[in-house]
Design a protein around this motif. Structure first.
Motif, PDB file in Angstrom:
ATOM      1  N   TYR A 203       0.941  -1.398  -0.363  1.00 61.29           N
ATOM      2  CA  TYR A 203       0.287  -0.087   0.405  1.00 61.29           C
ATOM      3  C   TYR A 203       0.991   1.261   0.253  1.00 61.29           C
ATOM      4  N   ILE A 204       0.168   2.735  -0.417  1.00 61.88           N
ATOM      5  CA  ILE A 204       0.771   3.480  -0.341  1.00 61.88           C
ATOM      6  C   ILE A 204       0.129   4.146   1.588  1.00 61.88           C
ATOM      7  N   GLY A 205       1.436   4.290   1.923  1.00 65.07           N
ATOM      8  CA  GLY A 205       0.532   5.705   2.842  1.00 65.07           C
ATOM      9  C   GLY A 205       1.952   6.395   3.477  1.00 65.07           C
ATOM     10  N   ASN A 206       1.559   7.017   5.342  1.00 61.11           N
ATOM     11  CA  ASN A 206       2.230   7.576   5.378  1.00 61.11           C
ATOM     12  C   ASN A 206       2.877   7.366   7.486  1.00 61.11           C
ATOM     13  N   ARG A 207       3.530   8.188   7.600  1.00 57.79           N
ATOM     14  CA  ARG A 207       3.640   8.214   8.669  1.00 57.79           C
ATOM     15  C   ARG A 207       2.681   7.880  10.232  1.00 57.79           C
ATOM     16  N   SER A 208       1.723   8.756  10.110  1.00 58.38           N
ATOM     17  CA  SER A 208       1.021   8.772  11.070  1.00 58.38           C
ATOM     18  C   SER A 208       0.584   7.764  12.201  1.00 58.38           C
ATOM     19  N   SER A 209       0.419   7.621  13.078  1.00 61.26           N
ATOM     20  CA  SER A 209       0.663   6.933  14.662  1.00 61.26           C
ATOM     21  C   SER A 209      -1.414   6.810  14.697  1.00 61.26           C
ATOM     22  N   GLY A 210      -2.098   7.839  15.087  1.00 60.60           N
ATOM     23  CA  GLY A 210      -3.022   8.444  15.050  1.00 60.60           C
ATOM     24  C   GLY A 210      -3.131   8.814  17.024  1.00 60.60           C
ATOM     25  N   LYS A 211      -1.540   8.825  17.098  1.00 56.32           N
ATOM     26  CA  LYS A 211      -1.964   9.573  18.307  1.00 56.32           C
ATOM     27  C   LYS A 211      -2.248  10.662  18.594  1.00 56.32           C
ATOM     28  N   MET A 212      -2.059  12.020  17.989  1.00 60.70           N
ATOM     29  CA  MET A 212      -2.682  13.205  18.073  1.00 60.70           C
ATOM     30  C   MET A 212      -4.063  13.069  18.096  1.00 60.70           C
ATOM     31  N   GLY A 213      -5.064  12.556  16.828  1.00 57.10           N
ATOM     32  CA  GLY A 213      -5.526  12.201  17.302  1.00 57.10           C
ATOM     33  C   GLY A 213      -6.535  11.178  18.403  1.00 57.10           C
ATOM     34  N   ASN A 214      -6.063  10.256  18.459  1.00 55.29           N
ATOM     35  CA  ASN A 214      -6.304   9.645  19.639  1.00 55.29           C
ATOM     36  C   ASN A 214      -6.593  10.517  21.462  1.00 55.29           C
ATOM     37  N   ALA A 215      -5.512  10.964  21.392  1.00 58.46           N
ATOM     38  CA  ALA A 215      -5.391  11.675  21.999  1.00 58.46           C
ATOM     39  C   ALA A 215      -6.715  13.198  22.334  1.00 58.46           C
ATOM     40  N   ILE A 216      -6.941  14.183  21.082  1.00 55.08           N
ATOM     41  CA  ILE A 216      -7.404  14.602  21.144  1.00 55.08           C
ATOM     42  C   ILE A 216      -9.779  13.891  21.228  1.00 55.08           C
ATOM     43  N   ALA A 217      -9.537  12.729  21.228  1.00 61.03           N
ATOM     44  CA  ALA A 217     -10.736  11.664  21.352  1.00 61.03           C
ATOM     45  C   ALA A 217     -11.214  11.924  22.881  1.00 61.03           C
ATOM     46  N   VAL A 218      -9.551  10.817  23.239  1.00 59.62           N
ATOM     47  CA  VAL A 218      -9.859  10.603  25.128  1.00 59.62           C
ATOM     48  C   VAL A 218      -9.825  12.055  25.317  1.00 59.62           C
ATOM     49  N   THR A 219      -9.482  13.265  25.193  1.00 63.55           N
ATOM     50  CA  THR A 219      -9.670  14.643  26.554  1.00 63.55           C
ATOM     51  C   THR A 219     -10.936  15.451  26.282  1.00 63.55           C
ATOM     52  N   ALA A 220     -11.875  14.489  24.421  1.00 57.61           N
ATOM     53  CA  ALA A 220     -13.134  15.439  24.823  1.00 57.61           C
ATOM     54  C   ALA A 220     -13.760  14.585  25.424  1.00 57.61           C
ATOM     55  N   ARG A 369      -2.571  33.969  13.836  1.00 59.60           N
ATOM     56  CA  ARG A 369      -1.800  32.127  14.656  1.00 59.60           C
ATOM     57  C   ARG A 369      -1.269  32.900  15.730  1.00 59.60           C
ATOM     58  N   GLU A 370      -1.635  31.990  16.183  1.00 61.79           N
ATOM     59  CA  GLU A 370      -0.944  31.678  18.206  1.00 61.79           C
ATOM     60  C   GLU A 370       0.060  30.189  17.897  1.00 61.79           C
ATOM     61  N   LYS A 371       1.346  30.351  17.917  1.00 62.51           N
ATOM     62  CA  LYS A 371       2.517  29.538  18.253  1.00 62.51           C
ATOM     63  C   LYS A 371       3.091  28.196  19.848  1.00 62.51           C
ATOM     64  N   TRP A 372       2.686  27.435  20.276  1.00 58.66           N
ATOM     65  CA  TRP A 372       3.018  27.216  21.554  1.00 58.66           C
ATOM     66  C   TRP A 372       3.757  26.437  21.373  1.00 58.66           C
ATOM     67  N   GLN A 373       4.594  26.143  22.872  1.00 60.88           N
ATOM     68  CA  GLN A 373       5.546  25.101  22.605  1.00 60.88           C
ATOM     69  C   GLN A 373       5.389  24.353  21.939  1.00 60.88           C
ATOM     70  N   LEU A 374       6.494  22.940  22.184  1.00 56.05           N
ATOM     71  CA  LEU A 374       6.523  21.592  22.048  1.00 56.05           C
ATOM     72  C   LEU A 374       5.443  21.126  23.933  1.00 56.05           C
ATOM     73  N   LEU A 375       4.742  21.011  23.644  1.00 57.07           N
ATOM     74  CA  LEU A 375       3.882  20.014  24.661  1.00 57.07           C
ATOM     75  C   LEU A 375       3.125  18.405  24.706  1.00 57.07           C
ATOM     76  N   PRO A 376       3.028  17.942  25.438  1.00 54.94           N
ATOM     77  CA  PRO A 376       2.544  16.903  24.913  1.00 54.94           C
ATOM     78  C   PRO A 376       1.764  16.319  24.803  1.00 54.94           C
ATOM     79  N   LYS A 377       1.448  15.588  24.068  1.00 55.70           N
ATOM     80  CA  LYS A 377      -0.480  15.416  22.707  1.00 55.70           C
ATOM     81  C   LYS A 377      -1.516  15.679  23.344  1.00 55.70           C
ATOM     82  N   HIS A 378      -0.974  14.837  24.999  1.00 58.23           N
ATOM     83  CA  HIS A 378      -2.778  15.126  25.520  1.00 58.23           C
ATOM     84  C   HIS A 378      -2.846  16.192  26.081  1.00 58.23           C
TER      85      HIS A 378
END
Ligand code: CTP
Length: 399
Positions: A203-220, A369-378
């Motif tokens: 397949y053609i894919g990419n390197r996304s792990s889904g961690k950011m989306g998971n953190a957004i779902a869990v937090t919501a 625009r608003e830039k945030w510092q490096l933060l844990p994904k959660h």
């Protein structure tokens, strides 16, 4: 979000006590102020020094011979929540009967804050009528009982009785103590990178792990939302408030997202969707002997554009995966029809695909625009929901 919340962690004497160190560490990482109280038996399984090093304060072990006149009432009053993990059968029995001869049970008896109990014991002990009775009493007293899980137990046994994962306990505390500003909201989240078949094995894919989306779902979900997660990656641990639909290709993701989006208040499209796919994936595996294949590509549907064009569209948050600068994301914010774009440089160390941290810039359609510092994904997820909740409230207030 547990920032500034005062939590007492009570540790009783079972093998799972070693996991209390990791739980303590996660609570501190989430910004909680933490104190610990141990039974004497717990000190046989984990060193008080370890907990002192993680929390900055030595655990309370006995009621006598300590500097405080009344450590249990002091801690009980101080706490915003008390969590007992692991809770052995014996500790559960004492808690159910209000027996307060040890510092842990005395603290639980001396608090009016919410109490969370995470049992851990052998299956026979968990299923014994005495334990069932004691757990029912704790429920009646308003205690939140989390777990146990089923799985490997001490001594090579297996079955119900295993302490839940520390992050499940963190989640329960967040639900108890965190903001509930998404209560009643339906939220759609897309996550992961799509896979576009070339043949049945490639397949053609990419390197996304889904961690950011998971953190957004869990937090919501922790903030009260009912979440619909459409993902091509490994989803978060099971959660009653998150419905997961697993997809593989951009077309499957588009169909699933479009079918649900208009029923949602907010859609956060964090997935890294392939823009092109092989036009004619072979039904048979491509063979080396047949020579270098020519793979012609065709565009995939633009999922975000489809949601933006809906008449009854949700509040829409897009992501922009950039490499080098996030300038390209400005265009996306202007043209893609989202209410907010979260841009990140996925080539940067510590940011983007596969990492547990992210460095993002929020961009509105009018170019702010608003830039945030490096933060844990959660933490990125929590701050993003702070922003979305206030933008939603402003939007609803003005309509
Ligand atoms: N997206 C989408 N459907 C696609 C491609 C992307 O819905 N076929 C969404 C992503 O989920 C993300 C946003 O569009 O929310 C931006 O994705 P990104 O890959 O950064 O941008 P593209 O629009 O694909 O532009 P480019 O590849 O040129 O950067």
């Amino acid at each position: 979000m547990l920032r500034g919340k005062r939590i007492v962690l009570g540790i009783s004497g079972g093998v799972a006590a070693y996991k209390a160190a990791y739980l303590a560490r996660r609570l501190v990482e989430h910004g909680a102020e933490l104190r610990t109280v141990m039974t004497v038996a717990a000190t046989r399984f984990i060193g008080p020094q370890t907990l002192a090093a993680i929390t900055g304060t030595p655990p309370v072990i006995g009621l006598f011979g300590v500097s405080s006149v009344s450590p249990h009432t002091e801690m009980g009053r101080w706490a915003d929540a008390v969590v007992v993990a692991p809770a052995t059968a014996s500790t559960i029995a004492r808690l159910a009967h209000g027996l307060s001869e040890d510092a842990l049970c005395a603290t639980v008896l001396a608090t009016t804050a919410p109490v969370v109990v995470a049992p851990a014991m052998h299956t026979e002990m968990w299923e014994h009528p005495a334990t069932r009775r004691n757990i029912a009493r704790l429920h009646d007293d308003g205690t939140l009982v989390v777990g146990p899980d089923e799985g490997a137990l001490a001594g090579g046994d297996e079955g119900p009785g295993r302490l839940v994962e520390p992050d499940v306990i963190v989640g329960a505390l967040q639900r108890l103590l965190g903001p509930r500003d998404l209560e009643g909201r339906n939220v759609l989240v897309s996550a992961g990178g799509t896979r576009e078949p070339i043949d049945p094995v490639r397949y053609i894919g990419n390197r996304s792990s889904g961690k950011m989306g998971n953190a957004i779902a869990v937090t919501a979900a922790r903030r009260g939302a009912t979440v619909f997660l459409v993902t091509s990656a490994e989803p978060p641990p099971e959660d009653d408030h998150i419905e997961v639909v697993r997809v593989e290709t951009a077309v499957e993701m588009a169909e699933t997202v479009w079918a649900r989006a208009s029923k949602c208040d907010v859609a956060v499209l964090a997935a890294a969707v392939a823009d092109f796919r092989p036009g004619d994936p072979g039904a048979e595996k491509l063979r080396r002997a047949d020579g270098v294949p020519e793979i012609s590509l065709e565009p995939t549907p633009d999922i975000l554009a489809g949601v933006a064009a809906m008449e009854d569209r949700p509040f829409l948050v897009g992501f922009a995966a950039e490499t080098g600068t996030v300038e390209g994301a400005l265009d996306k914010a202007r043209t893609k029809g989202a209410d907010l774009v979260v841009a990140n440089d996925v080539a940067r160390r510590g940011s983007g695909f596969g990492t547990d941290t992210n460095e993002v810039t929020l961009i509105t359609p009018d170019g702010e625009r608003e830039k945030w510092q490096l933060l844990p994904k959660h933490e990125v997820a929590d701050r993003l929901w702070d922003r979305v909740a206030s933008m939603l409230a402003a939007k609803e207030g003005s309509s």
